[in-house]
Enzyme design. Structure first.
Site, PDB file in Angstrom:
ATOM      1  CG  PHE A  67      -1.815   1.141   1.438  1.00 39.65           C
ATOM      2  CD1 PHE A  67      -2.182   1.972   0.389  1.00 39.65           C
ATOM      3  CD2 PHE A  67      -2.352   1.407   2.686  1.00 39.65           C
ATOM      4  CE1 PHE A  67      -3.037   3.045   0.586  1.00 39.65           C
ATOM      5  CE2 PHE A  67      -3.207   2.480   2.899  1.00 39.65           C
ATOM      6  CZ  PHE A  67      -3.548   3.299   1.844  1.00 39.65           C
ATOM      7  CB  CYS A  68       1.041   4.298   0.043  1.00 36.31           C
ATOM      8  SG  CYS A  68       1.658   5.990  -0.108  1.00 36.31           S
ATOM      9  CB  VAL A  69       5.848   4.317   0.903  1.00 40.04           C
ATOM     10  CG1 VAL A  69       7.349   4.120   0.903  1.00 40.04           C
ATOM     11  CG2 VAL A  69       5.522   5.786   0.714  1.00 40.04           C
ATOM     12  N   GLY A 125       3.931  -0.422  -1.305  1.00 37.42           N
ATOM     13  CA  GLY A 125       3.929  -1.042  -2.624  1.00 37.42           C
ATOM     14  C   GLY A 125       5.224  -0.818  -3.370  1.00 37.42           C
TER      15      GLY A 125
END
Length: 548
Positions: free
Chosen positions: A281-283, A285
């Protein structure tokens, strides 16, 4: 800002500090464009002034001014309408500036900060709602507002939520589980199965290290973690530490190798499975993508599937965050932090709040301070105020190599001793973007499809970076879009052929996990194994550490 003389305001605009700021960055406005703006402004202001003189209340559609206190009095409605007209003039002037797109983005951002700060709703002397409450409470609201302000000054941040209403481990992050591994960088949580059988392939969830993991595990009714467990998955999750000086020299390589890859190893040993369903998720990822590419360079394909939520792999278009990233700003951070130190969580929180100042700053100034209200209990906003630090070297590497130079997708970066080639990741991927995301613009999330080599499925959700992701089926809110015709040449082309669906996108993701989960096996009764023994119950100690 609401000047009664429109000509004076238009003239002032040519010599005010904002004009000087534009000159400092080499901005230029063509005289004919400025003259056209002035004439349009004078015409609009003249019409507004005539309405006031005739006793007509101006129409104001902005939600900041939609109450009876604003619109029930011609003078307060005029004040709001004049402010909005002046704001329109300022923003229109920005669009006529002859500069590079990045410079214009910075000017636009700076002007919007000024415009939002100067709203008459932000000042007791010009806010009729606050004045009305002051009279009704015989001064109590002002006393409470001052107390709220002093309390927030002591905490170092504006209270967005009733912080006494929540506690991590009591009513947030309460999905049952056990910490089965820890090192200085993270704890690994294994969640207790809720079904008799589970998918053979375990799910490893990697949240952003820039925030605390419990955004994925707020309360039972909106917990993505609990949902994944209830859908028949054996779920592991990384809980990143909140760095202190002992981690001040930690690098991006450490987060990849001692973080994500080490977590993969532990999950492999506990589950007995070589391949895992990976989630970022986000960073988180971006870290997962980097780790999988590092392992691919070592000859290992450990992802049975890959889920990326609101994630950058291609940093070509980072939206409004561009205003914080240029050579000068990155070099300054490198000078301060590259060889050690911490990027304070409060600075990161202030940066993200500035992206939505009306929602995350001025709304609470008006309510908490001017009106003396207590903020409501809201789990997501409580989490938003629970900041995390970042190690300086990691933060500087991330800024330069991704946001500034977009080198992650180029195949030329070396991480953990290996050249990173994201195209070497061989796994089916579920990629999600949020349509109103101001942190990861959804077309940038879509751009990951052009990088990943395996079969991909893209889903677009409504709302923003967080609210779009945390959209439980139990709430039956919002909507999402899918397009089953295959990869399109661009995000816009994909959207043109997309079908809209009501409700949550989570079932789409659950179906993807089931498709790549392997056979159904009996759920293990005990967490860990002989090597990795239970350390403490979830959510563990790390997530409870507060940033200074």
């Amino acid at each position: 800002m609401n000047l009664p003389d429109p000509q004076a305001f238009a003239n002032w605009m040519q010599s005010n500090p904002m004009a000087a700021m534009m000159q400092d960055v080499g901005a230029h406005i063509k005289p004919e464009a400025m003259e056209a703006l002035k004439q349009s402004y004078l015409q609009d202001f003249g019409a507004l002034w005539q309405d006031l003189l005739s006793g007509k209340t101006p129409a104001v559609s902005d939600r900041r001014f939609n109450s009876a206190a604003w619109q029930g009095n011609p003078m307060t409605a005029f004040n709001a309408a004049a402010y909005l007209l002046n704001a329109k003039f300022l923003n229109a002037m920005v669009e006529t500036v002859d500069v590079t797109p990045q410079q214009k983005q910075k000017i636009r951002f700076a002007v919007q900060q000024i415009v939002d700060a100067m709203s008459p709703a932000n000042f007791l002397a010009t806010n009729p709602e606050a004045q009305q409450k002051l009279i009704e409470t015989k001064g109590e609201s002002l006393t409470r507002g001052l107390a709220n302000m002093l309390g927030d000054m002591g905490k170092g941040h504006i209270s967005l939520s009733d912080e006494s209403a929540f506690e991590v481990g009591r009513n947030l992050a309460i999905t049952e589980g056990t910490v089965v591994y820890e090192n200085p960088l993270f704890q690994l949580i294994q969640y207790t199965p809720k079904t008799a059988t589970v998918n053979q392939k375990p799910l490893l969830m990697v949240p952003p290290c820039i925030n605390k993991f419990y955004i994925l595990d707020l309360q039972p009714e909106n917990s993505l973690v609990r949902y994944a467990v209830e859908q028949g998955n054996t779920v592991f999750l990384i809980s990143w530490s909140n760095p202190d000086q002992s981690l001040a020299r930690t690098t991006w390589d450490d987060y990849v190798d001692k973080g994500v890859i080490q977590a993969i190893r532990v999950v492999q040993e506990i589950s007995g499975e070589d391949k895992l369903n990976m989630f970022g998720f986000c960073v988180g990822g971006t870290l997962v993508g980097t780790a999988l590419a590092v392992l691919a360079a070592r000859g290992e394909q450990v992802a049975n599937s890959l889920t990326l939520l609101t994630t950058f792999l291609d940093f070509r278009d980072t939206g409004v965050l561009d205003v914080f990233v240029d050579e000068t700003q990155v070099a300054l951070r490198e000078q301060q932090l590259k060889d050690g130190g911490l990027m304070p969580g409060r600075d990161l929180a202030s940066t993200f709040s500035s992206l939505r100042p009306n929602d995350l700053v001025w709304n609470y100034v008006q309510s908490n301070y001017l009106k003396g209200n207590e903020p409501a209990a809201f789990d997501l906003l409580y989490w938003n105020s629970d900041s995390t630090n970042l190690p300086g070297p990691m933060f500087c590497w991330y800024l330069r190599n991704t946001y500034l130079e977009n080198r992650l997708k180029s195949g030329e970066l070396v991480v953990a001793g290996e050249t990173v080639d994201l195209t070497s990741i061989d796994a089916p991927a579920f990629v999600y973007g949020s349509r109103e995301d101001h942190i990861v613009p959804w077309p940038s999330a879509y751009d990951s499809l052009a990088i990943l080599s395996g079969p991909t499925r893209f889903v677009l959700g409504a709302s923003g970076h967080i609210a779009g992701v945390i959209n439980s089926p139990a709430k039956n809110k919002r909507n999402y879009w899918t397009n089953d015709s295959g990869k399109a040449d661009s995000a816009d082309a994909w959207f043109q052929g997309a079908a809209e669906h009501a409700g949550s996108w989570w079932p789409e993701w659950s179906a993807f996990l089931n498709q790549h989960g392997g056979k159904k096996v009996k759920a293990k009764a005990k967490p860990g194994n002989a090597k990795y023994k239970p350390i403490e119950p979830a959510p563990g100690r790390y997530v409870k550490v507060k940033a200074d």
